[in-house]
Design a protein around this motif. Structure first.
Motif, PDB file in Angstrom:
ATOM      1  N   GLY A 326       0.805  -1.225   0.000  1.00 13.52           N
ATOM      2  CA  GLY A 326       0.000   0.000   0.000  1.00 13.52           C
ATOM      3  C   GLY A 326       0.832   1.266   0.000  1.00 13.52           C
ATOM      4  N   ALA A 327       0.159   2.376  -0.256  1.00 20.17           N
ATOM      5  CA  ALA A 327       0.780   3.704  -0.206  1.00 20.17           C
ATOM      6  C   ALA A 327       0.126   4.476   0.929  1.00 20.17           C
ATOM      7  CB  ALA A 327       0.565   4.431  -1.530  1.00 20.17           C
ATOM      8  N   LEU A 328       0.943   5.032   1.820  1.00 18.56           N
ATOM      9  CA  LEU A 328       0.429   5.745   2.990  1.00 18.56           C
ATOM     10  C   LEU A 328       0.502   7.244   2.757  1.00 18.56           C
ATOM     11  CD1 LEU A 328       2.747   3.838   5.492  1.00 18.56           C
ATOM     12  CD2 LEU A 328       0.332   3.281   5.054  1.00 18.56           C
ATOM     13  N   TYR A 329      -0.535   7.955   3.135  1.00 17.78           N
ATOM     14  CA  TYR A 329      -0.418   9.413   3.083  1.00 17.78           C
ATOM     15  C   TYR A 329      -1.408  10.070   4.022  1.00 17.78           C
ATOM     16  CZ  TYR A 329      -4.676   9.994   0.220  1.00 17.78           C
ATOM     17  OH  TYR A 329      -5.966  10.014  -0.228  1.00 17.78           O
ATOM     18  N   LEU A 330      -1.043  11.235   4.523  1.00 25.13           N
ATOM     19  CA  LEU A 330      -1.932  12.077   5.319  1.00 25.13           C
ATOM     20  C   LEU A 330      -2.381  13.276   4.500  1.00 25.13           C
ATOM     21  CD1 LEU A 330      -0.245  12.478   8.819  1.00 25.13           C
ATOM     22  CD2 LEU A 330      -2.407  11.347   8.332  1.00 25.13           C
ATOM     23  N   GLU A 331      -1.497  13.725   3.611  1.00 27.22           N
ATOM     24  CA  GLU A 331      -1.781  14.935   2.839  1.00 27.22           C
ATOM     25  C   GLU A 331      -1.378  14.716   1.393  1.00 27.22           C
ATOM     26  OE1 GLU A 331       0.177  18.422   4.397  1.00 27.22           O
ATOM     27  OE2 GLU A 331      -0.579  18.086   6.418  1.00 27.22           O
ATOM     28  N   ASN A 332      -2.055  15.424   0.503  1.00 26.81           N
ATOM     29  CA  ASN A 332      -1.578  15.566  -0.873  1.00 26.81           C
ATOM     30  C   ASN A 332      -2.176  16.837  -1.455  1.00 26.81           C
ATOM     31  OD1 ASN A 332      -4.199  15.001  -1.800  1.00 26.81           O
ATOM     32  ND2 ASN A 332      -3.741  12.874  -2.287  1.00 26.81           N
ATOM     33  N   HIS A 333      -2.004  17.041  -2.737  1.00 25.10           N
ATOM     34  CA  HIS A 333      -2.462  18.281  -3.370  1.00 25.10           C
ATOM     35  C   HIS A 333      -3.981  18.352  -3.483  1.00 25.10           C
ATOM     36  CE1 HIS A 333      -2.500  15.213  -6.382  1.00 25.10           C
ATOM     37  NE2 HIS A 333      -3.243  15.979  -7.165  1.00 25.10           N
ATOM     38  N   ASP A 334      -4.683  17.265  -3.164  1.00 24.83           N
ATOM     39  CA  ASP A 334      -6.148  17.245  -3.221  1.00 24.83           C
ATOM     40  C   ASP A 334      -6.774  17.301  -1.834  1.00 24.83           C
ATOM     41  OD1 ASP A 334      -6.465  17.161  -5.982  1.00 24.83           O
ATOM     42  OD2 ASP A 334      -6.375  14.982  -6.068  1.00 24.83           O
ATOM     43  N   GLN A 335      -5.957  17.519  -0.812  1.00 31.50           N
ATOM     44  CA  GLN A 335      -6.438  17.500   0.569  1.00 31.50           C
ATOM     45  C   GLN A 335      -6.105  18.822   1.260  1.00 31.50           C
ATOM     46  OE1 GLN A 335      -7.977  14.992   2.159  1.00 31.50           O
ATOM     47  NE2 GLN A 335      -7.760  13.378   0.617  1.00 31.50           N
ATOM     48  N   PRO A 336      -6.879  19.181   2.279  1.00 31.29           N
ATOM     49  CA  PRO A 336      -6.425  20.289   3.133  1.00 31.29           C
ATOM     50  C   PRO A 336      -5.261  19.797   3.997  1.00 31.29           C
ATOM     51  CG  PRO A 336      -8.377  19.276   4.071  1.00 31.29           C
ATOM     52  CD  PRO A 336      -8.120  18.578   2.751  1.00 31.29           C
ATOM     53  N   ARG A 337      -4.704  20.649   4.820  1.00 31.77           N
ATOM     54  CA  ARG A 337      -3.623  20.252   5.714  1.00 31.77           C
ATOM     55  C   ARG A 337      -4.164  19.311   6.798  1.00 31.77           C
ATOM     56  NH1 ARG A 337       1.352  20.618   3.578  1.00 31.77           N
ATOM     57  NH2 ARG A 337       1.613  22.552   2.410  1.00 31.77           N
ATOM     58  N   SER A 338      -3.406  18.241   7.045  1.00 29.53           N
ATOM     59  CA  SER A 338      -3.909  17.170   7.921  1.00 29.53           C
ATOM     60  C   SER A 338      -4.127  17.640   9.355  1.00 29.53           C
ATOM     61  CB  SER A 338      -2.943  15.986   7.901  1.00 29.53           C
ATOM     62  OG  SER A 338      -1.640  16.392   8.234  1.00 29.53           O
ATOM     63  N   ILE A 339      -3.273  18.522   9.848  1.00 26.77           N
ATOM     64  CA  ILE A 339      -3.412  18.942  11.248  1.00 26.77           C
ATOM     65  C   ILE A 339      -4.760  19.620  11.467  1.00 26.77           C
ATOM     66  CG2 ILE A 339      -2.176  21.163  10.924  1.00 26.77           C
ATOM     67  CD1 ILE A 339      -1.890  18.880  14.008  1.00 26.77           C
ATOM     68  N   ASN A 340      -5.219  20.400  10.473  1.00 31.09           N
ATOM     69  CA  ASN A 340      -6.516  21.074  10.602  1.00 31.09           C
ATOM     70  C   ASN A 340      -7.676  20.100  10.458  1.00 31.09           C
ATOM     71  OD1 ASN A 340      -4.522  23.153   9.220  1.00 31.09           O
ATOM     72  ND2 ASN A 340      -5.971  24.301  10.440  1.00 31.09           N
ATOM     73  N   LYS A 341      -7.466  19.051   9.686  1.00 30.66           N
ATOM     74  CA  LYS A 341      -8.547  18.086   9.464  1.00 30.66           C
ATOM     75  C   LYS A 341      -8.762  17.198  10.681  1.00 30.66           C
ATOM     76  CE  LYS A 341      -8.254  15.595   5.736  1.00 30.66           C
ATOM     77  NZ  LYS A 341      -8.003  14.464   4.823  1.00 30.66           N
ATOM     78  N   TYR A 342      -7.664  16.745  11.287  1.00 27.85           N
ATOM     79  CA  TYR A 342      -7.776  15.711  12.310  1.00 27.85           C
ATOM     80  C   TYR A 342      -7.762  16.233  13.753  1.00 27.85           C
ATOM     81  CZ  TYR A 342      -6.756  12.509   8.439  1.00 27.85           C
ATOM     82  OH  TYR A 342      -6.789  11.811   7.251  1.00 27.85           O
ATOM     83  N   ILE A 343      -7.304  17.455  13.946  1.00 28.83           N
ATOM     84  CA  ILE A 343      -7.106  17.944  15.321  1.00 28.83           C
ATOM     85  C   ILE A 343      -7.907  19.236  15.533  1.00 28.83           C
ATOM     86  CG2 ILE A 343      -5.368  18.753  16.999  1.00 28.83           C
ATOM     87  CD1 ILE A 343      -5.024  15.800  16.251  1.00 28.83           C
ATOM     88  N   PRO A 344      -8.667  19.336  16.643  1.00 26.76           N
ATOM     89  CA  PRO A 344      -9.413  20.576  16.918  1.00 26.76           C
ATOM     90  C   PRO A 344      -8.451  21.770  17.023  1.00 26.76           C
ATOM     91  CG  PRO A 344     -10.036  18.821  18.454  1.00 26.76           C
ATOM     92  CD  PRO A 344      -8.852  18.326  17.680  1.00 26.76           C
ATOM     93  N   LYS A 345      -8.943  22.907  16.565  1.00 22.71           N
ATOM     94  CA  LYS A 345      -8.116  24.116  16.480  1.00 22.71           C
ATOM     95  C   LYS A 345      -7.316  24.388  17.752  1.00 22.71           C
ATOM     96  CE  LYS A 345      -9.717  27.269  13.571  1.00 22.71           C
ATOM     97  NZ  LYS A 345     -10.751  28.167  13.063  1.00 22.71           N
TER      98      LYS A 345
END
Length: 572
Positions: A326-345
């Motif tokens: 498999g290929a692992l990723y948290l972010e790419n050019h089609d995603q917002p920044r992962s820290i903002n997506k997964y963690i409350p402000k």
């Protein structure tokens, strides 16, 4: 690595994804370019990665960020020229860094010579390079909706009742893979680049190449009276014949690394990524798109939970492990920044950033780090919809307002989920435009927090997010634990505390245990006496008592082993 590539060399790679418009501008026009990438090879080498994937740099009108290609053989002037690319490939090899490019073969630009000829002469052979169909009842052949919204059919000017298919924007007509001559043209182009020294490709939208065409009006699934095209063009029977043909005529003879953007059903995964699969690996969307409703309307964010996230990661790891790689990723050019997506402000800080990094980098599969992720770059607050560049964001904004949201609410959702969040210029230092460009106008604005978050200050700080990523990369590429992290089997580690992610990587008797506290409260756990040796953690003073007792602080992540010494960063 490139000297004598073993068969599955890509399993031992760590990939760094570059969105070239935003990486480094070398000529002062406000847009990143190929020479900019070449100038930053030393930084990438220091990070420890050994493969770069560059988003499309082919000639293009840039209607969809270069995924609308008008000439497969030429670099777009915006990024430089073919000689610049040759130089990058050769200089990267000096650092033992391989290059992947994007392969976009579901569609071309409407400005590609083939399509221009297809329009100019309905009787030319190029008409059969694309999907043209007669309309029905005075309108398009059916009511399919494209991925970017609106009808998937565009009327041909000057011809009565004739339409062409575009699963993406109307400037991206779909190619007709049923046509053998077209397929041969594509394979010729792929081999041209592989012969030049490319190590392989990231393959865009490949599961759409086989279409099941039907006339008619289908039950709409949105306010626009249209129905999502996916059911007719995703994973259609017969696609495997072409994927196999492409692999045998191009990738296999070159020992290429190929990663497909493909949401493959579990029962077919082995065909795609097994020992004799069509591709080296596929991306998994189950946890990166966890916040997107099934309809794809990401302005209506789902209320996902970390329990779901954990379940999706575990399931994805088991399924992939049973079928291939498999290929692992948290972010790419089609995603917002992962820290903002997964963690409350209120909990976004270096601890939570390093926690996410640990969670993702220790899983089984080849990790893809997206530019700026290693610095903990964050989403950008854009105050006006007109400043956005991304075509999909503008469509989502329009649909959000249509659905009854105020413009302010709609804009807030764009700030949360737009693809442009990850496309802002990378933050190199504290100078003008974060060291990205000397221009007075960068193509997208630089995030205002660049004086706080930038590569230069993090390079000098051994406790920074960047320094932590370097340790994680070293753990995978040159530590004594390398083989366990790469080849070790994935398995859940059972502990009574449910709101923790705990998993093992096991190779023979050697094991690594990864503990992740994804919440802002302390957790007490008992590990027993097998795991005692901490290899890496995101707090300076993580402790496991002799009786195996461990208290995880907010967003703490610990990597522990049942063997040997701490990470030896100098062991080659």
């Amino acid at each position: 690595m490139h000297m004598e590539k073993k068969k599955d060399w890509w399993k031992e790679s760590v990939v760094y994804q570059i969105y070239p418009k935003s990486f480094q501008d070398s000529d002062g026009d406000g847009i990143g370019d190929i020479k900019g990438i070449t100038n930053r090879l030393e930084y990438l080498n220091e990070l420890g990665i050994n493969v770069i994937w560059i988003c499309p740099i082919y000639k293009s009108p840039m209607d969809d960020g270069g995924y609308d290609i008008s000439d497969y053989y030429q670099v777009d002037d915006m990024f430089g020229n073919n000689e610049d690319l040759d130089e990058l490939i050769n200089k990267a090899k000096m650092y033992d860094i391989e290059i992947l490019m994007d392969l976009v073969v579901n569609h071309t630009s409407d400005e590609h010579e083939w399509f221009e000829k297809a329009l100019a002469d309905p009787k030319s052979k190029y008409r059969n390079y694309y999907v043209f169909k007669k309309g029905k009842d005075g309108g398009p052949p059916n009511n399919w909706r494209s991925y970017f919204g609106g009808s998937a059919w565009e009327k041909v000017d000057g011809e009565e009742n004739m339409y062409y298919l575009h699963a993406f924007s109307k400037k991206q007509p779909d190619l007709n893979w049923e046509n053998e001559e077209l397929r041969e043209e594509i394979y010729k182009m792929i081999n041209y680049w592989l012969d030049k020294g490319l190590a392989g490709f990231r393959i865009d939208a490949i599961l759409n190449i086989k279409k099941r065409f039907e006339y008619g009006f289908f039950e709409p699934d949105g306010e626009d009276d249209l129905v999502f095209i996916g059911k007719w063009i995703l994973n259609q029977p017969g696609i495997e014949v072409w994927l196999n043909e492409m692999n045998e005529k191009t990738f296999l003879p070159h020992n290429s690394m190929t990663v497909a953007e493909a949401d493959v059903p579990e029962n077919r995964l082995k065909e795609y990524i097994g020992d004799n699969g069509y591709f080296s690996m596929v991306f998994d969307f189950s946890y990166t798109d966890i916040d997107v409703p099934e309809t794809g309307e990401w302005y209506k964010q789902r209320n996902w939970t970390w329990e779901e996230m954990k379940e999706n990661i575990y399931q994805s790891q088991y399924i992939t492990q049973n079928n291939g790689w498999g290929a692992l990723y948290l972010e790419n050019h089609d995603q917002p920044r992962s820290i903002n997506k997964y963690i409350p402000k209120e909990h976004i800080n270096d601890y939570s950033k390093k926690m996410l990094a640990t969670l993702f980098m220790m899983l089984r599969g080849t990790p893809f780090i997206y530019q700026g992720q290693e610095l903990g770059m964050t989403n950008i607050a854009i105050k006006n919809i007109d400043i956005y560049d991304d075509i999909a964001t503008k469509d989502q904004y329009k649909r959000a307002v249509l659905s009854g949201m105020s413009e302010e609410e709609a804009l807030e959702h764009m700030n949360n989920r737009s693809r442009d969040n990850s496309r802002t210029p990378i933050q190199w230092d504290r100078s003008k435009n974060a060291g990205f460009s000397k221009s007075d106008n960068t193509w997208l604005p630089v995030n205002e927090n660049y004086k706080l978050i930038n590569a230069q200050s993090q390079r000098e700080d051994e406790h920074s997010v960047l320094s932590y990523y370097k340790k994680l990369v070293a753990l995978r590429t040159k530590s004594i634990f390398k083989d366990i992290v790469i080849y070790g089997e994935f398995g859940e580690f059972n502990i009574p505390e449910s709101s923790i992610i705990a998993y093992e990587r096991k190779l023979g008797h050697n094991k690594i245990l990864v503990l992740i506290n994804y919440e802002s409260t302390k957790k007490s756990i008992n590990l027993g006496n097998e795991f005692t040796n901490i290899i890496l953690s995101n707090y300076e003073d993580s402790v496991i008592n002799e009786d195996g007792h461990c208290t995880l602080r907010p967003f703490e992540s610990i990597v522990i082993t049942n063997i040997g010494d701490k990470i030896d960063e100098n062991k080659k």
